[in-house]
Design a protein around this motif. Sequence first.
Motif, PDB file in Angstrom:
ATOM      1  N   ARG A  32     -21.511  12.431  14.646  1.00 27.30           N
ATOM      2  CA  ARG A  32     -20.618  13.130  13.722  1.00 27.30           C
ATOM      3  C   ARG A  32     -21.353  14.121  12.834  1.00 27.30           C
ATOM      4  O   ARG A  32     -21.221  14.092  11.614  1.00 27.30           O
ATOM      5  CB  ARG A  32     -19.846  12.112  12.864  1.00 27.30           C
ATOM      6  CG  ARG A  32     -19.032  11.122  13.682  1.00 27.30           C
ATOM      7  CD  ARG A  32     -18.342  10.090  12.818  1.00 27.30           C
ATOM      8  NE  ARG A  32     -17.616   9.129  13.629  1.00 27.30           N
ATOM      9  CZ  ARG A  32     -17.022   8.047  13.153  1.00 27.30           C
ATOM     10  NH1 ARG A  32     -17.076   7.787  11.858  1.00 27.30           N
ATOM     11  NH2 ARG A  32     -16.372   7.221  13.957  1.00 27.30           N
ATOM     12  N   ASN A  33     -22.107  15.021  13.455  1.00 31.55           N
ATOM     13  CA  ASN A  33     -22.889  15.964  12.663  1.00 31.55           C
ATOM     14  C   ASN A  33     -22.480  17.418  12.861  1.00 31.55           C
ATOM     15  O   ASN A  33     -23.106  18.306  12.292  1.00 31.55           O
ATOM     16  CB  ASN A  33     -24.387  15.805  12.937  1.00 31.55           C
ATOM     17  CG  ASN A  33     -25.236  16.306  11.789  1.00 31.55           C
ATOM     18  OD1 ASN A  33     -24.781  16.366  10.644  1.00 31.55           O
ATOM     19  ND2 ASN A  33     -26.466  16.685  12.075  1.00 31.55           N
ATOM     20  N   HIS A  37     -16.970  18.900  16.571  1.00 29.82           N
ATOM     21  CA  HIS A  37     -17.054  17.736  17.448  1.00 29.82           C
ATOM     22  C   HIS A  37     -16.437  16.506  16.785  1.00 29.82           C
ATOM     23  O   HIS A  37     -15.781  15.695  17.453  1.00 29.82           O
ATOM     24  CB  HIS A  37     -18.515  17.442  17.808  1.00 29.82           C
ATOM     25  CG  HIS A  37     -18.708  16.182  18.590  1.00 29.82           C
ATOM     26  ND1 HIS A  37     -18.113  15.958  19.807  1.00 29.82           N
ATOM     27  CD2 HIS A  37     -19.428  15.052  18.318  1.00 29.82           C
ATOM     28  CE1 HIS A  37     -18.455  14.758  20.254  1.00 29.82           C
ATOM     29  NE2 HIS A  37     -19.251  14.186  19.373  1.00 29.82           N
ATOM     30  N   VAL A  38     -16.626  16.358  15.479  1.00 28.58           N
ATOM     31  CA  VAL A  38     -16.003  15.236  14.766  1.00 28.58           C
ATOM     32  C   VAL A  38     -14.489  15.287  14.956  1.00 28.58           C
ATOM     33  O   VAL A  38     -13.834  14.278  15.231  1.00 28.58           O
ATOM     34  CB  VAL A  38     -16.372  15.275  13.271  1.00 28.58           C
ATOM     35  CG1 VAL A  38     -15.606  14.208  12.504  1.00 28.58           C
ATOM     36  CG2 VAL A  38     -17.867  15.075  13.081  1.00 28.58           C
ATOM     37  N   ARG A  39     -13.933  16.494  14.831  1.00 35.78           N
ATOM     38  CA  ARG A  39     -12.478  16.642  14.975  1.00 35.78           C
ATOM     39  C   ARG A  39     -12.020  16.352  16.397  1.00 35.78           C
ATOM     40  O   ARG A  39     -10.972  15.719  16.608  1.00 35.78           O
ATOM     41  CB  ARG A  39     -12.058  18.054  14.555  1.00 35.78           C
ATOM     42  CG  ARG A  39     -12.253  18.333  13.067  1.00 35.78           C
ATOM     43  CD  ARG A  39     -11.652  19.686  12.668  1.00 35.78           C
ATOM     44  NE  ARG A  39     -11.937  19.980  11.276  1.00 35.78           N
ATOM     45  CZ  ARG A  39     -12.927  20.776  10.868  1.00 35.78           C
ATOM     46  NH1 ARG A  39     -13.709  21.365  11.764  1.00 35.78           N
ATOM     47  NH2 ARG A  39     -13.132  21.000   9.591  1.00 35.78           N
ATOM     48  N   ASN A  43     -11.831  12.265  14.317  1.00 37.08           N
ATOM     49  CA  ASN A  43     -12.286  11.819  13.004  1.00 37.08           C
ATOM     50  C   ASN A  43     -12.257  12.962  12.000  1.00 37.08           C
ATOM     51  O   ASN A  43     -12.009  14.119  12.354  1.00 37.08           O
ATOM     52  CB  ASN A  43     -13.703  11.231  13.111  1.00 37.08           C
ATOM     53  CG  ASN A  43     -13.748  10.008  14.005  1.00 37.08           C
ATOM     54  OD1 ASN A  43     -13.141   8.997  13.724  1.00 37.08           O
ATOM     55  ND2 ASN A  43     -14.464  10.121  15.119  1.00 37.08           N
ATOM     56  N   PRO A  45     -14.324  15.171   9.375  1.00 39.69           N
ATOM     57  CA  PRO A  45     -15.688  15.504   8.960  1.00 39.69           C
ATOM     58  C   PRO A  45     -15.862  15.599   7.452  1.00 39.69           C
ATOM     59  O   PRO A  45     -16.970  15.549   6.940  1.00 39.69           O
ATOM     60  CB  PRO A  45     -15.929  16.865   9.620  1.00 39.69           C
ATOM     61  CG  PRO A  45     -14.562  17.457   9.736  1.00 39.69           C
ATOM     62  CD  PRO A  45     -13.656  16.292  10.045  1.00 39.69           C
ATOM     63  N   GLU A  48     -16.142  11.446   6.565  1.00 38.23           N
ATOM     64  CA  GLU A  48     -16.970  10.499   7.301  1.00 38.23           C
ATOM     65  C   GLU A  48     -18.371  11.076   7.529  1.00 38.23           C
ATOM     66  O   GLU A  48     -18.531  12.043   8.264  1.00 38.23           O
ATOM     67  CB  GLU A  48     -16.310  10.183   8.640  1.00 38.23           C
ATOM     68  CG  GLU A  48     -14.939   9.528   8.488  1.00 38.23           C
ATOM     69  CD  GLU A  48     -14.338   9.147   9.821  1.00 38.23           C
ATOM     70  OE1 GLU A  48     -15.089   9.044  10.812  1.00 38.23           O
ATOM     71  OE2 GLU A  48     -13.114   8.960   9.880  1.00 38.23           O
ATOM     72  N   PRO A  50     -22.223  11.270   9.057  1.00 38.77           N
ATOM     73  CA  PRO A  50     -22.721  10.907  10.386  1.00 38.77           C
ATOM     74  C   PRO A  50     -23.254   9.481  10.411  1.00 38.77           C
ATOM     75  O   PRO A  50     -23.730   8.967   9.397  1.00 38.77           O
ATOM     76  CB  PRO A  50     -23.837  11.923  10.644  1.00 38.77           C
ATOM     77  CG  PRO A  50     -24.226  12.408   9.299  1.00 38.77           C
ATOM     78  CD  PRO A  50     -23.006  12.345   8.449  1.00 38.77           C
TER      79      PRO A  50
END
Length: 227
Positions: A32-33, A37-39, A43, A45, A48, A50
């Motif tokens: 999650r960095n 990509h988190v989305r 999730n 960003p 949350e 990483p």
Amino acid sequence: MTFFVFPPPAPVVLPVSGGGLFPVRRVFCVGRNYADHVREMGNDPDREPPVFFTKPADAITTLPTVPFPSATQNLHYEGELVVAIGKGGDAIPATAALEHVYGYTVGCDLTRRDLQSAAKKAGQPWDMGKGFDFSGPVGVLHPVEEIGHPATGAITLSVNGAAKQQGDIGQMIWSVSEVIAALSEYVHLAPGDLIFTGTPAGVGQVVKGDRIEIHVDGVTTHVFTLV
């Protein structure tokens, strides 16, 4: 008399640009960095941070061919900038973190997404989704003395020549300095440690026979084929 009951395994090493070998001690990965990509993984960003997980040192490979893993029907690629630690420490301040970096390369966090997703849903560890044999293909290591500390630059991954991931390492939620500082609050970092710094959006499935190319501007390119 003290003796090994069987021959110890050969050390895991990375070739260094210009000569030499970098011995790998441990492998840490940041989840999650990249916000996009988190989305795409469902999730948030903004709320949350990483997460950190690990791979075994012997998951690292520089071979041009990588065996397709067993026990998965959904193997995913995740192209990443990889940081090699050359000086140890804990509770490292972000302002001094880059002093601990030996160099940089690129890598692919291969993921058994079906196993990982099932484990997440069940609230179980997902080690077997991430830490299997040959799950960390990486390229040649380039020392800081050669390339400096890249803070921006395109990060791309293609499969069979088709672009799949396109981002910029400057888009990382946590910078390399911040990643090192945060991780060093949990463990004493040591020379030989590798840190996979996260992946941009566009992760997807690969199958046996696919040719994967990862590139970060100003760092290096690595190519491997699943067999």
